[in-house]
Design an enzyme around this catalytic site. Structure first.
Site, PDB file in Angstrom:
ATOM      1  N   HIS A  28       0.847  -1.200   0.000  1.00 34.05           N
ATOM      2  CA  HIS A  28       0.000   0.000   0.000  1.00 34.05           C
ATOM      3  C   HIS A  28       0.881   1.249   0.000  1.00 34.05           C
ATOM      4  CE1 HIS A  28      -3.452   2.543   1.474  1.00 34.05           C
ATOM      5  NE2 HIS A  28      -2.425   3.251   1.940  1.00 34.05           N
ATOM      6  N   GLU A  29       1.835   1.290   0.928  1.00 31.67           N
ATOM      7  CA  GLU A  29       2.735   2.444   1.005  1.00 31.67           C
ATOM      8  C   GLU A  29       3.650   2.515  -0.212  1.00 31.67           C
ATOM      9  OE1 GLU A  29       2.240   4.671   3.126  1.00 31.67           O
ATOM     10  OE2 GLU A  29       0.844   3.553   4.397  1.00 31.67           O
ATOM     11  N   HIS A  43       1.944   4.446  -2.948  1.00 30.43           N
ATOM     12  CA  HIS A  43       2.092   5.892  -2.762  1.00 30.43           C
ATOM     13  C   HIS A  43       3.474   6.355  -3.236  1.00 30.43           C
ATOM     14  CE1 HIS A  43      -1.650   6.485  -0.686  1.00 30.43           C
ATOM     15  NE2 HIS A  43      -1.318   5.784   0.379  1.00 30.43           N
ATOM     16  N   ASP A  51     -41.185 -29.048 -10.964  1.00 27.91           N
ATOM     17  CA  ASP A  51     -41.344 -28.984 -12.424  1.00 27.91           C
ATOM     18  C   ASP A  51     -42.511 -28.086 -12.815  1.00 27.91           C
ATOM     19  OD1 ASP A  51     -39.206 -30.789 -12.688  1.00 27.91           O
ATOM     20  OD2 ASP A  51     -40.553 -32.509 -12.525  1.00 27.91           O
TER      21      ASP A  51
END
Length: 404
Positions: free
Chosen positions: A21-22, A25, A202
């Site tokens: 995640h970092e 960035h 059915d």
């Protein structure tokens, strides 16, 4: 031993997800000309660090996250002379938004990759099971001697003896119309004696009389949702189950996006329900039954990861990790500070505000004063940290276990 190994592996997988995640960035910030001062995994005292170029990389003692320090993320930061022109808050709006979205975007990418792999290897579950009361199997009625434990039984049950088959759709129990398996089960639990049950087979409606059998089940008592043994009616049927669908290399691509979209809706519903789960978490901490629908912390997630590895359920391990990354992406995109979504909202607000000022012949206004936003930011932080402490405590004293 495998349980502990699973806990460590899942905790490591969470840490890698946060590090990526970092990294998202950092990578986009560099590509758009901004200065990344530091990229660290963990918090607290520094265990190791090295400098390459203008960025310091390192590992800290507490492996509970990470951070990417970009120069000038807000106007209130102190800047060195060489950082002033590269300060993040001075960059074009699209660059700022791209950098801020890159972190959650990385978590979303991890989620998509994992779900794609699951679709190829194991298949994807159906998030939209049949909503009607479709019978999957018939059998004997077993007593629930303790919570979650059924005694052995043999022979056909009341439903099978009355001619109900797998594939039948129950539409009415006695005088009660039912539209789902849960509604059908609830109506049966309240019934006794010989009861007319209408099924569709059915395309034809068939009425059959079923002798309801009394048995013991653990059901919510209506006071806080605690499970208690009770004598209820049963007919010996199980719901139809839809197995996972495996895909090929190309067919898995649209299936992955469709499944992730459905999963995102479910995650959104779960996040919206967080305030309603506080009471259940408090009761669990006090020794009450832990509701499996209550939220969990990193501790609880790692325990569940340990359970999946201990029982060889690697598909559950990877699916849970994919879901966790989707949750991280969703939370970080909330338009609230200090989340990435809050910073995106500020950048977009500044852009719209300056466009309006330009249309009126005015110069651009100064950047948003983050100091004025601190009170709201602190409120969000207190709520988030408080909820995290609540879930961590519940996971330590009364964790959710997949197998007990």
């Amino acid at each position: 031993m495998m349980f502990v190994t699973g806990i460590v592996l899942f905790a490591l997988a969470i840490l890698i997800s946060v590090a990526l995640h970092e990294c998202g960035h950092m990578w986009v910030a560099r590509r758009t000309g901004m200065k990344v001062r530091r990229y660290f995994v963990g918090f607290g005292p520094t265990l190791w660090s090295t400098r390459r170029g203008e960025t310091e990389y390192g590992v800290k003692a507490v492996p509970l996250g990470g951070f990417c320090d970009i120069a000038g993320m807000t106007p209130v930061e102190e800047l060195d002379p060489d950082e002033r022109d590269r300060a993040m808050y001075k960059q074009a709006t699209w660059k700022r938004v791209a950098v801020l979205f890159a972190g959650p975007g990385m978590n979303l990418a991890i989620c998509l990759v994992l779900i794609y792999a699951i679709a190829l290897v194991w298949g994807l579950p159906n998030l939209h099971p049949p909503t009607r009361a479709v019978i999957g199997e018939t059998g004997c009625v077993a007593q629930e001697v303790s919570q979650g434990k059924l005694e052995q039984c043999t022979g056909p049950g009341p439903a099978a003896l009355a001619g109900i088959r797998s594939g039948d759709v129950v539409v009415k129990v006695g005088d009660t119309p039912v539209s789902s398996f849960d509604e059908m089960a609830a109506a049966v639990r309240k019934s006794h004696g010989s009861v007319p049950i209408v099924v569709e087979r059915d395309g034809t409606a068939i009425v059959t009389y079923v002798d309801i059998e009394s048995t013991q089940r653990w059901i919510p008592n209506g006071q806080g949702g605690e499970l208690q043994p009770a004598t209820v009616g049963a007919i010996g049927v199980g719901a139809a189950r839809v197995g996972p669908v495996r895909y090929g290399v190309f067919s898995a691509m649209p299936a992955t996006f469709a499944f992730t979209g459905d999963l995102t809706v479910e995650v959104g519903k779960a996040l919206a329900a967080l305030p309603t789960k506080v009471g259940a978490l408090v009761r669990a901490i006090g020794g009450g039954q832990r509701d499996p629908q209550t939220p969990i912390s990193v501790v609880g997630a790692s325990i569940i990861g340990g359970d999946t590895v201990d029982h060889g359920l690697w598909v559950a391990f990877w699916f849970f990790l994919a879901q966790l990354n989707l949750i991280l992406a969703t939370i970080n995109l909330l338009p609230l500070l200090p989340f990435d979504g809050g910073h995106i909202a500020v950048a977009v607000f500044e852009r719209i505000r300056n466009m309006v000022r330009s249309a009126r012949g005015k110069v651009a206004a100064a950047p948003v004063n983050y100091l004025k936003l601190l009170p709201a930011t602190y409120v969000v932080l207190v709520l988030v940290v408080g909820y995290m402490l609540l879930t961590v405590t519940a996971d330590l004293v009364n964790p959710i276990r997949l197998f007990q």
